[in-house]
Design an enzyme around this catalytic site. Sequence first.
Site, short mmCIF file in Angstrom:
data_model
loop_
_atom_site.label_atom_id
_atom_site.label_comp_id
_atom_site.label_asym_id
_atom_site.label_seq_id
_atom_site.Cartn_x
_atom_site.Cartn_y
_atom_site.Cartn_z
N SER A 28 30.25 85.34 -17.84
CA SER A 28 29.68 84.00 -17.70
C SER A 28 29.39 83.38 -19.06
O SER A 28 29.09 84.08 -20.04
CB SER A 28 28.38 84.13 -16.90
N TYR B 63 31.10 76.44 -18.49
CA TYR B 63 30.43 75.22 -18.02
C TYR B 63 30.77 74.11 -19.01
O TYR B 63 30.85 74.35 -20.22
CB TYR B 63 28.92 75.41 -17.97
N THR C 91 33.77 76.43 -13.86
CA THR C 91 32.96 76.27 -12.65
C THR C 91 32.68 74.79 -12.42
O THR C 91 32.15 74.12 -13.29
CB THR C 91 31.65 77.06 -12.78
N LYS D 175 36.74 77.03 -10.40
CA LYS D 175 35.93 77.83 -9.48
C LYS D 175 34.96 76.91 -8.73
O LYS D 175 34.15 76.22 -9.37
CB LYS D 175 35.15 78.88 -10.28
N HIS E 27 29.70 79.22 -4.45
CA HIS E 27 28.75 79.81 -5.40
C HIS E 27 27.78 80.73 -4.67
O HIS E 27 26.60 80.83 -5.00
CB HIS E 27 27.99 78.69 -6.12
C1 LIG Z 1 22.66 86.15 -9.77
C2 LIG Z 1 23.91 85.33 -9.75
C3 LIG Z 1 24.31 84.66 -10.91
C4 LIG Z 1 25.48 83.91 -10.91
N1 LIG Z 1 25.88 83.30 -12.08
C5 LIG Z 1 27.03 82.58 -12.10
C6 LIG Z 1 27.49 81.96 -13.30
O1 LIG Z 1 26.88 82.09 -14.36
N2 LIG Z 1 28.63 81.24 -13.23
C7 LIG Z 1 29.35 81.08 -12.08
O2 LIG Z 1 30.37 80.40 -12.07
N3 LIG Z 1 28.94 81.68 -10.93
C8 LIG Z 1 27.81 82.42 -10.91
N4 LIG Z 1 27.41 83.01 -9.73
C9 LIG Z 1 28.25 82.89 -8.52
C10 LIG Z 1 29.25 84.04 -8.41
O3 LIG Z 1 30.23 83.99 -9.41
C11 LIG Z 1 29.97 84.03 -7.04
O4 LIG Z 1 30.58 82.78 -6.85
C12 LIG Z 1 29.04 84.33 -5.87
O5 LIG Z 1 28.06 85.29 -6.22
C13 LIG Z 1 29.84 84.85 -4.70
O6 LIG Z 1 29.04 85.05 -3.58
P1 LIG Z 1 28.46 86.49 -3.14
O7 LIG Z 1 27.30 86.76 -4.05
O8 LIG Z 1 28.06 86.25 -1.72
O9 LIG Z 1 29.57 87.50 -3.30
C14 LIG Z 1 26.24 83.78 -9.72
C15 LIG Z 1 25.83 84.46 -8.56
C16 LIG Z 1 24.69 85.22 -8.57
C17 LIG Z 1 24.29 85.96 -7.31
#
Ligand SMILES: Cc1cc2nc3c(=O)[nH]c(=O)nc-3n(C[C@H](O)[C@H](O)[C@H](O)COP(=O)(O)O)c2cc1C
Length: 382
Positions: free
Chosen positions: A109, A132, A158, A254, A278
């Site tokens: 990330s 981002y 994203t 994404k 997300h």
């Molecule tokens: C704690 C956490 C932090 C995340 N941080 C980012 C991030 O920095 N950038 C991003 O594009 N998605 C982020 N996501 C989304 C994940 O990349 C992903 O799309 C999502 O967790 C998928 O769903 P799931 O947790 O049900 O598998 C984050 C998700 C979680 C749970």
Amino acid sequence: MRLKDCHNFHDFRKLAKKRLPGPIFHYIDGGADDESTYRRNTLAFEQCDLVPDVLAGVSSIDLSVTVLGQKLDMPVYCSPTALQRLFHHQGERAVAAAAQKYGTLFGVSSLGTVSIEEIAQQVDTPQAYQFYFHKDRELNKVMLARAKSAGVPVMMLTVDSITGGNRERDLRTGFSIPFHLNFNGLVQFALKPAWAMNYFMHEKFSLPQLDSHVDMSAGVSSIGDYFTNMLDPSMNWDDVAQMVEQWDGQFCLKGVMSRQDARRAVEIGCTGIVVSNHGGRQLDGSRSSFDQLSEIVDEVGDEIDVLFDSGIQRGTHVLKALSIGAKAVGIGRMYLFALAAAGQVGVERALELMNKELERDMKLMGKTTIEQLSRNNLRFRQ
Ligand SMILES: Cc1cc2nc3c(=O)[nH]c(=O)nc-3n(C[C@H](O)[C@H](O)[C@H](O)COP(=O)(O)O)c2cc1C
């Protein structure tokens, strides 16, 4: 409860809850508003059933796929997530090493806690850089160039986080970076001294993707401020078309959820999209990504790689998404809970369980390669 007692997503979640201070656990576990999209993401898989074939000769199974120009040994990758060293001191290093062990892709990330350069040197499994879009266009250019020279093969922009989601659990605990905990939040930290020891005994928390570009101690003082002050809500298709051109390589959006946006992604030269909400952390009330997958695959599945995430907890969820036409599937919380539970060996166990489930489920489905999965294997309930 120990790592060896973890046999599925729910077990990892339970162990993570035991290890983490409440505010950090709820940051991972929570979604936006009423968390209805978050809940529906996983429930959506129940609306259709797998129909197996038998007597297919399934002694050896090949789980490999090629996606975004990268050959993966399994069709499941670790989606990029922020702040991993907060969950376990090994953070991104653990996730990268585990992904390498299982021959799959992982995302780092923009809000990662280990630098993309260090990670790129540590492993040779494919890495995606999650980006981002900042108001400062020069900064965007510099960051892209930095990722390119680190040798990152896949850019993942994203597009569903143009503003931060309303995570009410975080409001209640006072979770933010840097910590500004309320009384209740502080008590939760005091209850987990082992986590606190571990956190404070290791290298100081930092955000190296941003540190060299942005003074986090001055103008931008928190992640909340980063989203509000630094990111550009005016980002549009023309801006991204320029980024795609500058990157000149595998470029993936994404967080695409509509057929028409998928079409535009093709038009501006993206090589992939991730159908994702997300993990239910942004727009609550939006459709589950699984329910939206088939129409997007129908629109662009023959032209670019359609990836998928949000709600995956089981091998059978993965097989359903692949049967609809996703090329690979991302997990978020599943590996994060495992990371929080036990660091690198935890993430390895999560990927191992996923790998074993996939192999077993493929055998039970009568399929030996991922390409053999199709919508013929699925029936939707009325
Ligand atoms: C704690 C956490 C932090 C995340 N941080 C980012 C991030 O920095 N950038 C991003 O594009 N998605 C982020 N996501 C989304 C994940 O990349 C992903 O799309 C999502 O967790 C998928 O769903 P799931 O947790 O049900 O598998 C984050 C998700 C979680 C749970």
